[in-house]
Design a protein around this motif. Structure first.
Motif, short mmCIF file in Angstrom:
data_model
loop_
_atom_site.label_atom_id
_atom_site.label_comp_id
_atom_site.label_asym_id
_atom_site.label_seq_id
_atom_site.Cartn_x
_atom_site.Cartn_y
_atom_site.Cartn_z
N VAL A 67 0.87 -1.16 0.00
CA VAL A 67 0.00 0.00 0.00
C VAL A 67 0.92 1.22 0.00
O VAL A 67 1.88 1.27 0.76
N TYR A 68 0.60 2.18 -0.86
CA TYR A 68 1.41 3.38 -1.00
C TYR A 68 0.50 4.60 -1.04
O TYR A 68 -0.59 4.49 -1.57
N PRO A 69 0.89 5.77 -0.63
CA PRO A 69 2.04 6.11 0.20
C PRO A 69 1.72 5.88 1.67
O PRO A 69 0.61 5.46 2.01
N VAL A 70 2.65 6.20 2.52
CA VAL A 70 2.45 6.10 3.97
C VAL A 70 1.83 7.41 4.44
O VAL A 70 2.35 8.48 4.15
N PRO A 71 0.71 7.34 5.17
CA PRO A 71 0.12 8.58 5.69
C PRO A 71 1.06 9.25 6.69
O PRO A 71 1.80 8.57 7.40
N GLY A 76 -0.61 8.57 16.05
CA GLY A 76 -1.10 7.29 16.55
C GLY A 76 -1.13 6.24 15.45
O GLY A 76 -0.71 5.11 15.65
N LEU A 77 -1.60 6.65 14.29
CA LEU A 77 -1.62 5.75 13.15
C LEU A 77 -0.19 5.39 12.74
O LEU A 77 0.11 4.23 12.45
N ALA A 78 0.70 6.36 12.74
CA ALA A 78 2.10 6.12 12.36
C ALA A 78 2.71 5.02 13.23
O ALA A 78 3.44 4.15 12.73
N ALA A 79 2.38 5.01 14.51
CA ALA A 79 2.91 3.98 15.41
C ALA A 79 2.38 2.60 15.03
O ALA A 79 3.12 1.61 15.09
N GLU A 80 1.11 2.53 14.60
CA GLU A 80 0.53 1.24 14.19
C GLU A 80 1.16 0.72 12.90
O GLU A 80 1.15 -0.48 12.65
N LEU A 81 1.71 1.61 12.10
CA LEU A 81 2.25 1.24 10.80
C LEU A 81 3.69 0.76 10.85
O LEU A 81 4.16 0.13 9.89
N ILE A 107 -5.71 3.79 7.05
CA ILE A 107 -4.73 4.35 6.12
C ILE A 107 -5.44 5.11 5.00
O ILE A 107 -5.11 6.26 4.70
N ALA A 108 -6.43 4.46 4.38
CA ALA A 108 -7.16 5.09 3.28
C ALA A 108 -7.87 6.37 3.75
O ALA A 108 -7.81 7.40 3.07
N ALA A 109 -8.51 6.31 4.91
CA ALA A 109 -9.22 7.49 5.43
C ALA A 109 -8.24 8.62 5.73
O ALA A 109 -8.52 9.79 5.43
N GLN A 110 -7.09 8.30 6.32
CA GLN A 110 -6.11 9.33 6.63
C GLN A 110 -5.53 9.95 5.36
O GLN A 110 -5.38 11.17 5.26
N LEU A 111 -5.22 9.13 4.37
CA LEU A 111 -4.70 9.66 3.11
C LEU A 111 -5.73 10.54 2.41
O LEU A 111 -5.39 11.57 1.84
#
Length: 119
Positions: A67-71, A76-81, A107-111
């Motif tokens: 999955v690209y790109p990284v949000p 908090g999401l970054a830590a899960e990724l 991820i999709a919602a954040q992007l």
């Protein structure tokens, strides 16, 4: 795959059967997380779009889904990724471990939110 598939359906149907099911689940999850999203093939892989602009790409490989790109906008999401980070801007989800659809939805919602904010 040497030729670029014309549609997301064609891309998915060219994958092994077990991978097709996973890609369809990811596709449904991303569409649910990004209301009003469209889709297209870009750079030879499925792309979820808003207003014709890319939001998130996903691709099948032999042993994982990328999955690209990284949000970037949610710590908090970054830590899960972290366990899925691979190189610059890529997330790899191993097929053998089961795909975390709830995380892919985030991820999709954040992007999509980042795209709407102009990032």
């Amino acid at each position: 795959m040497t030729e670029t598939p014309p549609t997301v359906d064609a891309y998915i149907s060219a994958q092994p059967e077990a991978t097709q099911q996973i890609l369809q689940e990811i596709r449904r999850t991303m569409h649910a997380a990004v209301p009003g999203a469209g889709e297209m093939i870009s750079y030879g892989i499925p792309t979820i779009t808003i207003g014709g602009h890319y939001v998130v790409y996903f691709a099948a490989w032999a042993h994982h889904i990328s999955v690209y790109p990284v949000p970037r906008g949610d710590e908090g999401l970054a830590a899960e990724l972290v366990p899925y980070l691979s190189g610059k801007g890529t997330l790899k989800f191993p097929l053998a471990k089961g795909i975390p659809l709830d995380l892919i939805a985030k991820i999709a919602a954040q992007l999509a939110a980042e795209k709407k904010m102009g990032h």
